[in-house]
Design a protein around this motif. Structure first.
Motif, PDB file in Angstrom:
ATOM      1  N   LYS A 104      25.575   4.370 -26.017  1.00 27.31           N
ATOM      2  CA  LYS A 104      24.132   4.167 -26.185  1.00 27.31           C
ATOM      3  C   LYS A 104      23.394   5.504 -26.104  1.00 27.31           C
ATOM      4  O   LYS A 104      22.508   5.800 -26.922  1.00 27.31           O
ATOM      5  CB  LYS A 104      23.623   3.215 -25.103  1.00 27.31           C
ATOM      6  N   THR A 105      23.766   6.329 -25.125  1.00 24.68           N
ATOM      7  CA  THR A 105      23.135   7.641 -24.962  1.00 24.68           C
ATOM      8  C   THR A 105      23.427   8.543 -26.148  1.00 24.68           C
ATOM      9  O   THR A 105      22.541   9.232 -26.667  1.00 24.68           O
ATOM     10  CB  THR A 105      23.628   8.305 -23.664  1.00 24.68           C
ATOM     11  N   ALA A 106      24.683   8.534 -26.598  1.00 25.27           N
ATOM     12  CA  ALA A 106      25.082   9.399 -27.710  1.00 25.27           C
ATOM     13  C   ALA A 106      24.357   9.020 -28.998  1.00 25.27           C
ATOM     14  O   ALA A 106      23.913   9.894 -29.757  1.00 25.27           O
ATOM     15  CB  ALA A 106      26.595   9.317 -27.914  1.00 25.27           C
ATOM     16  N   LEU A 107      24.215   7.741 -29.248  1.00 27.11           N
ATOM     17  CA  LEU A 107      23.509   7.293 -30.444  1.00 27.11           C
ATOM     18  C   LEU A 107      22.044   7.713 -30.394  1.00 27.11           C
ATOM     19  O   LEU A 107      21.477   8.187 -31.385  1.00 27.11           O
ATOM     20  CB  LEU A 107      23.621   5.776 -30.584  1.00 27.11           C
ATOM     21  N   GLY A 108      21.438   7.584 -29.227  1.00 24.07           N
ATOM     22  CA  GLY A 108      20.043   7.955 -29.089  1.00 24.07           C
ATOM     23  C   GLY A 108      19.799   9.438 -29.278  1.00 24.07           C
ATOM     24  O   GLY A 108      18.723   9.859 -29.701  1.00 24.07           O
ATOM     25  N   ALA A 109      20.824  10.239 -28.981  1.00 25.97           N
ATOM     26  CA  ALA A 109      20.709  11.691 -29.101  1.00 25.97           C
ATOM     27  C   ALA A 109      21.282  12.214 -30.418  1.00 25.97           C
ATOM     28  O   ALA A 109      21.417  13.425 -30.590  1.00 25.97           O
ATOM     29  CB  ALA A 109      21.423  12.358 -27.928  1.00 25.97           C
ATOM     30  N   ASN A 110      21.622  11.305 -31.328  1.00 29.05           N
ATOM     31  CA  ASN A 110      22.238  11.686 -32.606  1.00 29.05           C
ATOM     32  C   ASN A 110      23.526  12.476 -32.399  1.00 29.05           C
ATOM     33  O   ASN A 110      23.830  13.414 -33.143  1.00 29.05           O
ATOM     34  CB  ASN A 110      21.261  12.501 -33.468  1.00 29.05           C
ATOM     35  N   GLN A 111      24.295  12.104 -31.371  1.00 31.47           N
ATOM     36  CA  GLN A 111      25.556  12.768 -31.068  1.00 31.47           C
ATOM     37  C   GLN A 111      26.705  11.757 -31.006  1.00 31.47           C
ATOM     38  O   GLN A 111      27.666  11.943 -30.271  1.00 31.47           O
ATOM     39  CB  GLN A 111      25.452  13.522 -29.745  1.00 31.47           C
ATOM     40  N   ALA A 112      26.594  10.716 -31.778  1.00 29.21           N
ATOM     41  CA  ALA A 112      27.624   9.680 -31.767  1.00 29.21           C
ATOM     42  C   ALA A 112      28.905  10.191 -32.419  1.00 29.21           C
ATOM     43  O   ALA A 112      28.878  11.104 -33.240  1.00 29.21           O
ATOM     44  CB  ALA A 112      27.131   8.446 -32.507  1.00 29.21           C
ATOM     45  N   PRO A 113      30.039   9.591 -32.088  1.00 33.52           N
ATOM     46  CA  PRO A 113      31.272   9.927 -32.793  1.00 33.52           C
ATOM     47  C   PRO A 113      31.210   9.419 -34.229  1.00 33.52           C
ATOM     48  O   PRO A 113      30.347   8.593 -34.565  1.00 33.52           O
ATOM     49  CB  PRO A 113      32.342   9.186 -31.986  1.00 33.52           C
TER      50      PRO A 113
ATOM     51  N   LEU B 135      25.217  -4.411 -32.616  1.00 28.87           N
ATOM     52  CA  LEU B 135      25.318  -3.853 -33.963  1.00 28.87           C
ATOM     53  C   LEU B 135      23.981  -3.972 -34.690  1.00 28.87           C
ATOM     54  O   LEU B 135      23.564  -3.044 -35.396  1.00 28.87           O
ATOM     55  CB  LEU B 135      26.422  -4.560 -34.749  1.00 28.87           C
ATOM     56  N   LYS B 136      23.311  -5.094 -34.513  1.00 28.26           N
ATOM     57  CA  LYS B 136      22.012  -5.271 -35.175  1.00 28.26           C
ATOM     58  C   LYS B 136      21.036  -4.187 -34.737  1.00 28.26           C
ATOM     59  O   LYS B 136      20.262  -3.658 -35.550  1.00 28.26           O
ATOM     60  CB  LYS B 136      21.441  -6.654 -34.855  1.00 28.26           C
ATOM     61  N   GLU B 137      21.075  -3.828 -33.464  1.00 29.45           N
ATOM     62  CA  GLU B 137      20.177  -2.778 -32.976  1.00 29.45           C
ATOM     63  C   GLU B 137      20.534  -1.427 -33.597  1.00 29.45           C
ATOM     64  O   GLU B 137      19.651  -0.634 -33.937  1.00 29.45           O
ATOM     65  CB  GLU B 137      20.246  -2.700 -31.451  1.00 29.45           C
TER      66      GLU B 137
ATOM     67  N   THR C 159      19.089  -1.544 -37.114  1.00 26.85           N
ATOM     68  CA  THR C 159      17.643  -1.403 -37.113  1.00 26.85           C
ATOM     69  C   THR C 159      17.216   0.052 -36.920  1.00 26.85           C
ATOM     70  O   THR C 159      16.229   0.509 -37.507  1.00 26.85           O
ATOM     71  CB  THR C 159      17.028  -2.278 -36.004  1.00 26.85           C
ATOM     72  N   ALA C 160      17.991   0.784 -36.111  1.00 30.70           N
ATOM     73  CA  ALA C 160      17.685   2.195 -35.844  1.00 30.70           C
ATOM     74  C   ALA C 160      18.326   3.135 -36.871  1.00 30.70           C
ATOM     75  O   ALA C 160      18.263   4.354 -36.694  1.00 30.70           O
ATOM     76  CB  ALA C 160      18.153   2.562 -34.439  1.00 30.70           C
ATOM     77  N   ASN C 161      18.955   2.558 -37.899  1.00 32.50           N
ATOM     78  CA  ASN C 161      19.577   3.366 -38.951  1.00 32.50           C
ATOM     79  C   ASN C 161      20.646   4.311 -38.395  1.00 32.50           C
ATOM     80  O   ASN C 161      20.744   5.472 -38.810  1.00 32.50           O
ATOM     81  CB  ASN C 161      18.520   4.167 -39.730  1.00 32.50           C
TER      82      ASN C 161
ATOM     83  N   ASN D 291      21.799  -9.215 -41.815  1.00 35.49           N
ATOM     84  CA  ASN D 291      20.974  -9.495 -42.996  1.00 35.49           C
ATOM     85  C   ASN D 291      21.794  -9.502 -44.282  1.00 35.49           C
ATOM     86  O   ASN D 291      21.375  -8.982 -45.319  1.00 35.49           O
ATOM     87  CB  ASN D 291      19.838  -8.475 -43.106  1.00 35.49           C
ATOM     88  N   GLY D 292      22.974 -10.082 -44.198  1.00 33.44           N
ATOM     89  CA  GLY D 292      23.815 -10.227 -45.379  1.00 33.44           C
ATOM     90  C   GLY D 292      24.614  -9.011 -45.763  1.00 33.44           C
ATOM     91  O   GLY D 292      25.364  -9.044 -46.758  1.00 33.44           O
ATOM     92  N   LYS D 293      24.526  -7.934 -44.997  1.00 40.62           N
ATOM     93  CA  LYS D 293      25.275  -6.716 -45.307  1.00 40.62           C
ATOM     94  C   LYS D 293      26.261  -6.405 -44.182  1.00 40.62           C
ATOM     95  O   LYS D 293      25.980  -6.663 -43.012  1.00 40.62           O
ATOM     96  CB  LYS D 293      24.316  -5.540 -45.513  1.00 40.62           C
ATOM     97  N   ILE D 294      27.387  -5.817 -44.558  1.00 41.23           N
ATOM     98  CA  ILE D 294      28.449  -5.513 -43.600  1.00 41.23           C
ATOM     99  C   ILE D 294      28.269  -4.101 -43.056  1.00 41.23           C
ATOM    100  O   ILE D 294      28.192  -3.140 -43.823  1.00 41.23           O
ATOM    101  CB  ILE D 294      29.832  -5.656 -44.260  1.00 41.23           C
ATOM    102  N   TYR D 295      28.224  -3.981 -41.733  1.00 43.68           N
ATOM    103  CA  TYR D 295      28.029  -2.678 -41.102  1.00 43.68           C
ATOM    104  C   TYR D 295      29.175  -2.281 -40.176  1.00 43.68           C
ATOM    105  O   TYR D 295      29.076  -1.265 -39.488  1.00 43.68           O
ATOM    106  CB  TYR D 295      26.725  -2.664 -40.312  1.00 43.68           C
ATOM    107  N   ALA D 296      30.227  -3.052 -40.154  1.00 43.71           N
ATOM    108  CA  ALA D 296      31.372  -2.711 -39.309  1.00 43.71           C
ATOM    109  C   ALA D 296      32.622  -3.354 -39.887  1.00 43.71           C
ATOM    110  O   ALA D 296      32.557  -4.369 -40.581  1.00 43.71           O
ATOM    111  CB  ALA D 296      31.152  -3.194 -37.875  1.00 43.71           C
ATOM    112  N   MET D 297      33.744  -2.751 -39.579  1.00 42.71           N
ATOM    113  CA  MET D 297      35.025  -3.313 -39.999  1.00 42.71           C
ATOM    114  C   MET D 297      35.645  -4.052 -38.816  1.00 42.71           C
ATOM    115  O   MET D 297      35.813  -3.491 -37.734  1.00 42.71           O
ATOM    116  CB  MET D 297      35.971  -2.210 -40.447  1.00 42.71           C
ATOM    117  N   PRO D 298      35.989  -5.330 -38.981  1.00 38.18           N
ATOM    118  CA  PRO D 298      36.701  -6.042 -37.919  1.00 38.18           C
ATOM    119  C   PRO D 298      38.085  -5.410 -37.716  1.00 38.18           C
ATOM    120  O   PRO D 298      38.802  -5.159 -38.683  1.00 38.18           O
ATOM    121  CB  PRO D 298      36.826  -7.470 -38.462  1.00 38.18           C
TER     122      PRO D 298
END
Length: 449
Positions: A95-104, A115-117, A120-122, A152-159
């Motif tokens: 959560k911290t890494a995503l907020g700081a634009n330092q995600a893996p 995932l929805k959040e 929403t935050a792109n 919203n009908g679009k896939i954003y992750a791979m199971p």
């Protein structure tokens, strides 16, 4: 994630290789652990590299490491740097890494509300076109697993990885010692409690400090009491949905169990990350434990000969007398999920997509998860259910196949804001710090938030 609540919960027609739920607690070792020696806090790596964060501990970490090793051995110019964290620490760190634009580059997760959040935050890539262009890859994965990956009908992750239901485990040796049979109803559960307490055996092991472990009790009791419809209304954002009388009934039953000393002394200080709850079961200090099916792999790895010698029993949660819920229903998650950071470099994104479309759907991946005691999210896995673990794997697949409704875990289906309020109030409920009505009032206050 989709706006249709029923599509999140009705996972009918799962293939024989299916069983539900994400590895909510595939933890145990102290994290973080870096297995490749590079920096992991960059936005996905660059210069021919990508980064991957996931959970530490058995049974999942060895399989994850094996996949990374296969990739790195075959792709010397496109290395993946791997980092592992304990469950609760990972949730905060990502959560911290995503907020700081330092995600893996690759973000391991549970799908659903979290995932929805991200969407929403792109913060994550839209993978809809990727799967459209790689239909053969998508066809290798159980269709039911894509519900929690879709927004919203679009896939954003791979199971990925496994599908595992929450089940009721029990220690056969303890039951034999006390001279009782596994419960077939809620009434029988409550009748067993004093019998185990008289023998100074905790009726149930519970890692109450971790909160989500307590949640599994509410999920099953509400389902068995009222069916899936009540939580469907909560998920849909219906005002006052928690005020259904079945919720008060469910919460009262939970507190009755706590008051009857249904859990080990000090359960609210027991943490799931250390697997202390598992140890209570396989050492015979507790008779039963409600937990995800990944617990089988933990107990097999850490419980000595307990599993090997047939000491572990399992079953779907029993019905509640007079309840409306279908006793075939189960709860959990239909897979684990891997997203790609939208902030990663183009090179890192390409590495991630190639890793996802090759290594994570190969035969070694499928075999690794079966050997870990899990049922893979990949199709046509049932032929691998052999040896000592065959019956357990077949039973987990049967629970998922036979479930009229397969509900995603509440804290993953809801938004992170609502989920945190949920978990906090669940902890208070088990500690007898709130009444059922106070719990309902608090939860109604965050519906739709």
């Amino acid at each position: 994630m989709t706006h249709n609540p029923m599509s999140r919960r009705n996972f009918l027609g799962l293939a024989a290789g299916a069983a539900g739920a994400a590895a909510l607690a595939a933890c145990g070792s102290s994290g973080p652990e870096n297995s490749s020696g590079g920096g992991g806090n960059t936005g996905g790596g660059g210069g021919g590299s990508a980064s991957y964060w996931s959970l530490s501990g058995p049974p999942g970490e060895p399989v994850r490491k094996a996949a990374i090793k296969r990739w790195n051995d075959a792709n010397s110019g496109s290395k993946i740097q791997e980092f592992y964290y304990q469950n609760d620490a990972y949730k905060q760190k990502i959560k911290t890494a995503l907020g700081a634009n330092q995600a893996p580059t690759m973000i391991w997760g549970w799908g659903g509300g979290g995932l929805k959040e991200y969407v929403t935050a792109n913060q994550v890539e839209d993978l809809t076109d990727f799967f459209a262009q790689n239909a053969a890859v998508k066809d290798k994965i159980l269709p039911s697993s894509f519900g929690a990956a879709t927004v919203n009908g679009k896939i954003y992750a791979m199971p990925v990885e496994t599908v595992q239901p929450i089940v009721l485990f029990y220690n056969k040796k303890v039951f034999d010692k006390v001279g009782v049979q596994p419960p077939k109803s809620w009434g029988e559960i409550m009748a067993l409690v004093p019998k185990f307490n008289d023998q100074k055996i905790a009726p149930f092991s519970l890692a109450g400090q971790s909160r989500w472990t307590n949640m599994m009790w509410l999920e099953f009791l509400l389902d068995r009491t009222a069916g899936s419809e009540v939580f469907d209304r909560v998920f849909a954002g219906e005002k006052g949905a928690w005020s259904d009388p079945a919720v008060i009934d469910m919460l009262t039953k939970i507190q009755d169990l706590v008051k009857a000393n249904g859990f080990q002394k000090g359960f609210s200080s027991t943490a799931a990350d250390s697997n202390a709850d598992q140890a209570l079961l396989y050492t015979g200090k507790a008779a039963m434990m409600l937990h995800g099916s990944w617990s089988y792999g933990i107990q097999a790895a850490q419980g000595g000969n307990f599993v090997k010698e047939g000491g572990l029993g399992w079953m779907n949660f029993p019905p509640v007398e007079g309840g409306k819920g279908d006793p075939s229903n189960t709860v959990g998650n239909p897979g684990q999920y891997l997203s790609i950071s939208s902030k990663a470099t183009p090179e890192a994104k390409e590495i991630a997509k190639k890793f996802m479309s090759t290594t994570l759907v190969d035969d070694q991946e499928k075999e690794g998860w079966v050997k870990s005691g899990g049922v893979p999210v990949l199709k046509n896995s049932d032929s691998l259910f052999q040896g000592a673990d065959a019956q357990f794997l077949k039973d987990m697949a049967a629970i998922a196949n036979g479930a009229k409704t397969f509900a995603q875990s509440w804290d993953q289906a809801l938004s992170p804001t609502a989920a945190e309020t949920l978990l906090n109030n669940i902890a208070k409920l088990f500690q007898l710090q709130v009444t059922p009505q106070q719990w309902v009032d608090a939860m109604n206050g965050v519906i739709g938030k």
